[in-house]
Motif scaffolding. Structure first.
Motif, short mmCIF file in Angstrom:
data_model
loop_
_atom_site.label_atom_id
_atom_site.label_comp_id
_atom_site.label_asym_id
_atom_site.label_seq_id
_atom_site.Cartn_x
_atom_site.Cartn_y
_atom_site.Cartn_z
N PRO A 84 31.69 54.09 33.40
CA PRO A 84 32.10 55.28 32.65
C PRO A 84 31.84 56.53 33.51
N PRO A 85 32.66 57.57 33.42
CA PRO A 85 33.80 57.69 32.48
C PRO A 85 35.13 57.29 33.10
N ARG A 86 35.11 56.41 34.09
CA ARG A 86 36.35 56.04 34.78
C ARG A 86 37.32 55.27 33.87
N THR A 87 38.60 55.55 34.02
CA THR A 87 39.63 54.69 33.43
C THR A 87 40.11 53.77 34.54
N HIS A 88 39.95 52.47 34.34
CA HIS A 88 40.26 51.51 35.39
C HIS A 88 40.89 50.26 34.80
N PHE A 89 41.88 49.74 35.50
CA PHE A 89 42.54 48.48 35.12
C PHE A 89 42.24 47.43 36.18
N ASP A 90 41.51 46.39 35.80
CA ASP A 90 41.27 45.27 36.71
C ASP A 90 42.39 44.26 36.43
N MET A 91 43.47 44.39 37.17
CA MET A 91 44.70 43.67 36.86
C MET A 91 44.69 42.25 37.40
N ALA A 92 45.27 41.33 36.63
CA ALA A 92 45.48 39.98 37.13
C ALA A 92 46.35 40.05 38.38
N LYS A 93 46.12 39.15 39.31
CA LYS A 93 46.79 39.21 40.61
C LYS A 93 48.31 39.30 40.50
N PRO A 94 48.99 38.47 39.68
CA PRO A 94 50.45 38.58 39.61
C PRO A 94 50.92 39.95 39.11
N ALA A 95 50.14 40.57 38.21
CA ALA A 95 50.51 41.90 37.71
C ALA A 95 50.30 42.95 38.80
N PHE A 96 49.16 42.88 39.48
CA PHE A 96 48.87 43.82 40.56
C PHE A 96 49.96 43.76 41.63
N MET A 97 50.40 42.54 41.95
CA MET A 97 51.38 42.37 43.02
C MET A 97 52.77 42.85 42.64
N LYS A 98 52.95 43.26 41.39
CA LYS A 98 54.22 43.88 41.00
C LYS A 98 54.27 45.36 41.41
N ILE A 99 53.08 45.95 41.65
CA ILE A 99 53.06 47.39 41.94
C ILE A 99 52.56 47.71 43.35
N ALA A 100 51.80 46.79 43.98
CA ALA A 100 51.22 47.08 45.29
C ALA A 100 50.89 45.79 46.03
N GLN A 101 50.63 45.95 47.32
CA GLN A 101 50.23 44.80 48.13
C GLN A 101 48.82 44.36 47.75
N TRP A 102 48.63 43.06 47.59
CA TRP A 102 47.35 42.52 47.13
C TRP A 102 46.19 42.90 48.06
N LYS A 103 46.46 43.01 49.37
CA LYS A 103 45.38 43.29 50.32
C LYS A 103 44.76 44.67 50.11
N ALA A 104 45.43 45.52 49.34
CA ALA A 104 44.89 46.85 49.08
C ALA A 104 43.57 46.77 48.33
N GLY A 105 43.45 45.80 47.46
CA GLY A 105 42.22 45.65 46.68
C GLY A 105 42.16 46.60 45.51
N ILE A 106 42.29 47.89 45.78
CA ILE A 106 42.29 48.90 44.72
C ILE A 106 43.23 50.02 45.12
N VAL A 107 44.02 50.51 44.16
CA VAL A 107 44.94 51.61 44.42
C VAL A 107 44.88 52.61 43.25
N PRO A 108 45.14 53.88 43.52
CA PRO A 108 45.27 54.84 42.42
C PRO A 108 46.54 54.52 41.62
N VAL A 109 46.49 54.74 40.32
CA VAL A 109 47.67 54.47 39.49
C VAL A 109 47.94 55.61 38.52
N LEU A 110 49.18 55.65 38.10
CA LEU A 110 49.58 56.44 36.94
C LEU A 110 49.79 55.45 35.81
N PHE A 111 49.37 55.80 34.59
CA PHE A 111 49.54 54.86 33.48
C PHE A 111 49.83 55.60 32.20
N ARG A 112 50.44 54.86 31.27
CA ARG A 112 50.67 55.41 29.93
C ARG A 112 50.70 54.26 28.93
#
Length: 216
Positions: A84-112
């Motif tokens: 806290p107070p971070r907003t964070h999504f620990d995404m399942a690998k297939p979902a993460f790989m829809k938005i970024a390369q898996w090797k990134a590990g963590i990326v900034p996101v926009l969400f709604r």
């Protein structure tokens, strides 16, 4: 990312393949998880401002199915991403790989937040016994979340159920041998639906019963 995001998890959905959520899922930091009231909510997530984002910033639509707990031994900006107070999504690998390369590990996101689109009615998975009923609420449309829940046996009035944990609610009442109806209120929209006679009088723990209603 670990296997908890696919099987089990703090919302109590069990195996996410058999319960219909698949791999487009995420564990939420505690701010978003909101003591379990965030379970079932849907989000659109897009990678932003990272060299690992895919071209044209594609969107992944995910369902919250788990809690990403704080890691107080690590700084919030270096490993303690779910603190806290971070907003964070620990995404399942297939979902993460829809938005970024898996090797990134963590990326900034926009969400709604977005409306959850579900096929069929709300599903209720039973645990407990004739004197204590624990219900996991799944496949919730609309806001995807539940704020309050009541149960009615064929021989009782409406009985308020207490929030147990994640997406589960419980009632301490003698309900064995009765057909069961349920009243549910959405946490987000406050819409209430009443599903009559969802479970037959010979209901039992370990079974899942599907209503013919869902939230919009």
């Amino acid at each position: 990312m670990d296997a908890r995001t696919i099987v089990g998890g703090a919302c109590g959905y069990g195996n996410l393949f058999s319960t219909g959520y698949g791999t487009d899922t995420a564990a939420l930091s505690s701010v978003l998880f909101n003591n379990g009231y965030g379970c079932g909510q849907c989000f659109q997530v897009r990678c932003a401002k990272s060299q690992y984002c895919y071209k044209n910033s594609p969107i992944a639509t995910i369902t919250a199915t788990n809690l990403c707990p704080p890691n107080w031994s690590q700084d919030s900006n270096h490993g303690g991403w779910c603190n806290p107070p971070r907003t964070h999504f620990d995404m399942a690998k297939p979902a993460f790989m829809k938005i970024a390369q898996w090797k990134a590990g963590i990326v900034p996101v926009l969400f709604r937040r977005v409306t959850c689109v579900r096929k069929g009615g709300v599903r209720l998975a039973f645990q407990g016994n004739g004197y204590w009923l624990l219900v996991y609420v799944m496949n919730v449309g609309g806001g995807g979340d539940i704020a309050n829940m009541w149960v009615k046996g064929s021989k009782t009035g409406w009985i308020s159920m207490s929030h147990n944990w994640g997406a589960s609610y419980q009632a301490f009442a003698t309900l064995g041998g009765q057909s069961l109806s349920f009243k549910l209120t959405s946490y987000t929209s406050h819409q209430t639906i009443i599903a009559y006679n969802v479970a037959p009088s010979n209901w039992r723990a370990g079974m899942t019963y599907t209503s013919n209603l869902n939230f919009h």
